[in-house]
Enzyme design. Structure first.
Site, PDB file in Angstrom:
ATOM      1  N   GLU A 152     -35.531 -10.355  72.191  1.00  0.00           N
ATOM      2  CA  GLU A 152     -36.056 -10.810  70.894  1.00  0.00           C
ATOM      3  C   GLU A 152     -37.572 -10.669  70.828  1.00  0.00           C
ATOM      4  O   GLU A 152     -38.105 -10.206  69.821  1.00  0.00           O
ATOM      5  CB  GLU A 152     -35.648 -12.280  70.695  1.00  0.00           C
ATOM      6  CG  GLU A 152     -35.965 -12.852  69.335  1.00  0.00           C
ATOM      7  CD  GLU A 152     -35.703 -14.359  69.295  1.00  0.00           C
ATOM      8  OE1 GLU A 152     -36.499 -15.061  68.670  1.00  0.00           O
ATOM      9  OE2 GLU A 152     -34.708 -14.821  69.899  1.00  0.00           O
ATOM     10  N   HIS A 208     -41.382 -12.714  79.625  1.00  0.00           N
ATOM     11  CA  HIS A 208     -41.186 -14.157  79.786  1.00  0.00           C
ATOM     12  C   HIS A 208     -39.986 -14.429  80.683  1.00  0.00           C
ATOM     13  O   HIS A 208     -39.028 -13.669  80.723  1.00  0.00           O
ATOM     14  CB  HIS A 208     -41.020 -14.874  78.441  1.00  0.00           C
ATOM     15  CG  HIS A 208     -39.975 -14.293  77.539  1.00  0.00           C
ATOM     16  ND1 HIS A 208     -40.198 -13.169  76.777  1.00  0.00           N
ATOM     17  CD2 HIS A 208     -38.708 -14.680  77.261  1.00  0.00           C
ATOM     18  CE1 HIS A 208     -39.114 -12.898  76.074  1.00  0.00           C
ATOM     19  NE2 HIS A 208     -38.181 -13.789  76.348  1.00  0.00           N
ATOM     20  N   HIS A 236     -37.140 -17.353  81.336  1.00  0.00           N
ATOM     21  CA  HIS A 236     -36.493 -18.576  80.840  1.00  0.00           C
ATOM     22  C   HIS A 236     -36.171 -19.464  82.041  1.00  0.00           C
ATOM     23  O   HIS A 236     -35.558 -18.993  83.018  1.00  0.00           O
ATOM     24  CB  HIS A 236     -35.152 -18.250  80.158  1.00  0.00           C
ATOM     25  CG  HIS A 236     -35.246 -17.445  78.904  1.00  0.00           C
ATOM     26  ND1 HIS A 236     -35.134 -18.003  77.648  1.00  0.00           N
ATOM     27  CD2 HIS A 236     -35.408 -16.114  78.696  1.00  0.00           C
ATOM     28  CE1 HIS A 236     -35.215 -17.059  76.722  1.00  0.00           C
ATOM     29  NE2 HIS A 236     -35.377 -15.899  77.336  1.00  0.00           N
TER      30      HIS A 236
END
Ligand code: 5GP
Length: 131
Positions: A88, A93, A95
């Site tokens: 997205e 990044h 999680h």
């Protein structure tokens, strides 16, 4: 133009900050799969985690480890799950998700929509355990 996560790390877009240093920034996912779901990002703009240089990636993993330790204290869980999707948002990044079962790592399920005060309380709790 800076991407959304760069703007978050720079404080130009608000976020529920969990931890930060010169290179990395950790904040709550706005639509968590479980309470405490945190994203760890480099401040530097790079699309994908495994495009990062080895030394920078190593420092990011060590930073994420400190965040995960705080997360486990703030949200007691069996383990802190780790995932890299990036489908997205094109800014690297990691999680981090407090897991009670593998279902907590199902990113297809309907996400939670906590209230702002719940997110602020969660972030403050994680911050209080960050070392
Ligand atoms: P991915 O890129 O790993 O597939 O998913 C991006 C994640 O970032 C999603 O879990 C989504 O909820 C989260 N996210 C997207 N935009 C924002 C935002 O503006 N603020 C925060 N805190 N999280 C976001």
């Amino acid at each position: 133009m800076a991407d959304i996560f760069s703007k978050i790390a720079a404080g130009e877009i608000p976020s529920y900050k969990v931890a930060a240093n010169d290179e990395f920034y950790a904040f709550l996912d706005i639509n968590p799969v479980a309470m405490g779901h945190t994203l760890v990002i480099p401040r530097r703009e790079v699309d994908y985690l495994f495009d990062m240089e080895d030394d920078e990636l190593a420092r990011m993993i060590v930073f994420a480890k400190r965040v995960a330790k705080a997360l486990k204290k703030a949200f007691p869980c069996r383990k802190v799950g780790v995932a890299v999707l990036g489908l997205e948002v094109a800014h690297a990044h990691i999680h981090l998700v407090p897991m009670q079962s593998e279902k907590d790592m199902d990113f297809r399920k309907e996400k939670l929509s906590p209230k702002p005060e719940e997110l602020e309380a969660a972030a403050a709790r994680i911050r209080s355990f960050f070392e």
